[in-house]
Design a protein around this motif. Structure first.
Motif, PDB file in Angstrom:
ATOM      1  N   ALA A 108       0.809  -1.217   0.000  1.00  0.00           N
ATOM      2  CA  ALA A 108       0.000   0.000   0.000  1.00  0.00           C
ATOM      3  C   ALA A 108       0.843   1.268   0.000  1.00  0.00           C
ATOM      4  CB  ALA A 108      -0.922   0.004   1.214  1.00  0.00           C
TER       5      ALA A 108
ATOM      6  N   ASN B  75      -1.153  -1.460   8.206  1.00  0.00           N
ATOM      7  CA  ASN B  75      -1.522  -0.277   7.442  1.00  0.00           C
ATOM      8  C   ASN B  75      -2.980  -0.462   7.052  1.00  0.00           C
ATOM      9  OD1 ASN B  75      -1.897   0.804   4.434  1.00  0.00           O
ATOM     10  ND2 ASN B  75      -0.452   2.171   5.459  1.00  0.00           N
ATOM     11  N   GLU B  76      -3.776   0.579   7.224  1.00  0.00           N
ATOM     12  CA  GLU B  76      -5.213   0.446   6.998  1.00  0.00           C
ATOM     13  C   GLU B  76      -5.537   0.003   5.574  1.00  0.00           C
ATOM     14  OE1 GLU B  76      -9.344   3.078   7.488  1.00  0.00           O
ATOM     15  OE2 GLU B  76      -7.385   3.968   7.939  1.00  0.00           O
ATOM     16  N   LYS B  77      -4.882   0.637   4.599  1.00  0.00           N
ATOM     17  CA  LYS B  77      -5.141   0.277   3.204  1.00  0.00           C
ATOM     18  C   LYS B  77      -4.656  -1.140   2.904  1.00  0.00           C
ATOM     19  CE  LYS B  77      -4.629   1.921  -1.578  1.00  0.00           C
ATOM     20  NZ  LYS B  77      -4.306   0.605  -2.132  1.00  0.00           N
TER      21      LYS B  77
ATOM     22  N   LYS C 234      -7.098  -3.616   4.170  1.00  0.00           N
ATOM     23  CA  LYS C 234      -8.255  -3.648   3.275  1.00  0.00           C
ATOM     24  C   LYS C 234      -7.927  -4.433   2.004  1.00  0.00           C
ATOM     25  CE  LYS C 234     -11.486  -0.619   0.820  1.00  0.00           C
ATOM     26  NZ  LYS C 234     -11.836   0.792   0.497  1.00  0.00           N
ATOM     27  N   ASP C 235      -6.753  -4.175   1.425  1.00  0.00           N
ATOM     28  CA  ASP C 235      -6.338  -4.887   0.207  1.00  0.00           C
ATOM     29  C   ASP C 235      -6.173  -6.390   0.453  1.00  0.00           C
ATOM     30  OD1 ASP C 235      -6.331  -2.478  -1.121  1.00  0.00           O
ATOM     31  OD2 ASP C 235      -4.159  -2.222  -1.085  1.00  0.00           O
TER      32      ASP C 235
END
Length: 413
Positions: free
Chosen positions: A21, A52-54, A57-58
């Motif tokens: 990300a 990491n938030e993204k 999510k990924d």
């Protein structure tokens, strides 16, 4: 009766997350393995990554890989910022970036060590950083996983962090080039009991062979103030001194032929940090090359195939012993003519058909200028290099990378 898949723990750096990300060359390679494992599902992949938030999510896209995210406490993040500020602004450390994530990585390594201790995995793959062997040292995990841990080596090891014997007793060192494997042998000396193999880096070739319409190409070029008729040279990579950016800019200033230069990348991937060197190069361009050089900063990795597609020639003038820069592989896989140097493992990927390979001597700036002038003028040679690059990289695919990776881990089964 189906054969049970082996549980492979992939321990990523702890600097940047996987999925990638925030960018990062090794992180992108790791994600390629994850993507292909989603298709072929040969191994049960457990990926250790900083949170990491993204990235979290990924990670939901991948059902055949398990992700263990280590969330870094706010107090540790704050402490790292203070250490970095002191190193950069008070102590004036030349490589202040190396102080940016010290506390984060110590915390990350401790958490990973606990997972290795409490759980059991068939194989452990250490990604690149020798500090990660501290996770094997803690709780004597190296004894638990004796004969079952591997070192995926991308860069030169200069410090063993008290783990020299552990590093010297991997099942296999999986180096990105013969060059980099040789540096570890030299570093370990009598402590070296490893097997060595080369696993050449590869990228998603289909992704990097993107074909743009003239309208799309013009639109992207316009975004970076590049004309349709301009001959565009491209540099991409970390914005560090050893990557040869200063030499490239000085060479570009001396060119007799008309061309433009696009410089893609940031100081430390998606960290947002800007180095004094980066500021110095911005100033140089502002004073002498304002209308001919464009900086993009960090570009999302998914956009890189389009960046390569709008370029005519890629220039990667590494001034250090670069083990196997992903930008060289991406350039050739994109079918681009390449100007590069004889550093480290680069000659194991590039050759005289696809590339102009320059010696790093006191004439490097002049030779860069001459090479760029030649490729502006000699369109036929440029096209021949492009065809040779496409031919050379026919099997430089993620499928082959994944296959070779899995075969290394399963060959003794």
């Amino acid at each position: 009766m189906p054969i049970s898949k082996k549980k492979v723990a992939l321990i990523t750096s702890g600097y940047f997350p996987v999925p990638a990300a925030m960018g990062g060359a090794v992180e992108a390679l790791d994600e390629n393995l994850i993507k292909q494992n989603e298709i072929e599902n040969r191994i049960q992949l457990i990926v250790f990554s900083c949170y990491n938030e993204k990235a979290e999510k990924d990670s939901k896209k991948y059902s055949n890989s398990e992700f263990v995210f280590v969330e870094i406490p706010k107090i540790i993040q704050f402490g790292d910022k203070i250490l970095y500020f002191i190193a950069k602004n008070i102590l004036k450390k030349k490589k202040s970036m190396s102080y940016r994530y010290i506390l984060q990585r110590l915390f990350y390594i401790r958490e990973v060590a606990q997972f290795l201790h409490k759980n059991n995995y068939d194989k452990i793959v250490i990604e690149n950083h020798s500090t990660l062997f501290m996770a094997l040292k803690k709780f004597k995990n190296y004894k638990k996983y004796e004969g079952r841990y591997y070192y995926h080596l991308h860069n030169i090891v200069t410090n063993d962090y008290g783990c020299k014997e552990i590093i010297g007793n991997c099942n296999t060192v999986i180096g990105v080039s013969n060059y980099i494997n040789g540096t570890l042998k030299k570093f370990l000396e009598d402590s070296d009991h490893n097997n060595y193999i080369v696993l050449r880096n590869k990228v998603d070739k289909q992704k990097f062979m993107v074909s743009l319409s003239e309208q799309k190409k013009e639109k992207i070029r316009n975004k970076y103030n590049l004309g349709v008729e301009d001959v565009v040279f491209l540099f991409c990579g970390r914005f560090n001194e050893e990557k040869g950016i200063r030499e490239l800019l000085k060479a570009f200033e001396m060119m007799t032929k008309n061309a433009k230069l696009l410089i893609v990348g940031g100081y430390y991937y998606g960290s947002g940090m800007i180095s004094p060197f980066e500021q110095e190069m911005y100033k140089l361009v502002e004073e002498k090359l304002k209308d001919k050089v464009q900086f993009t900063g960090q570009v999302e990795y998914n956009m890189m195939p389009e960046i390569y597609a709008i370029a005519d020639v890629v220039v990667i003038p590494s001034m250090w012993d670069d083990p196997a820069p992903l930008t060289v592989i991406e350039s050739l896989s994109s079918g681009k003519a390449l100007i590069t140097t004889d550093s480290g493992g680069i000659p194991e990927y590039a050759d005289s058909d696809t590339s102009i390979i320059l010696r790093r001597d006191n004439r490097i700036i002049n030779k860069l200028t001459e090479s760029m002038d030649i490729l502006v003028e000699d369109v036929s040679r440029r096209k021949n290099m492009e065809q040779a690059a496409l031919l050379k990289t026919e099997d430089w695919t993620v499928e082959m990378f994944y296959k070779d990776f899995c075969n290394i881990l399963t060959e003794e089964i």
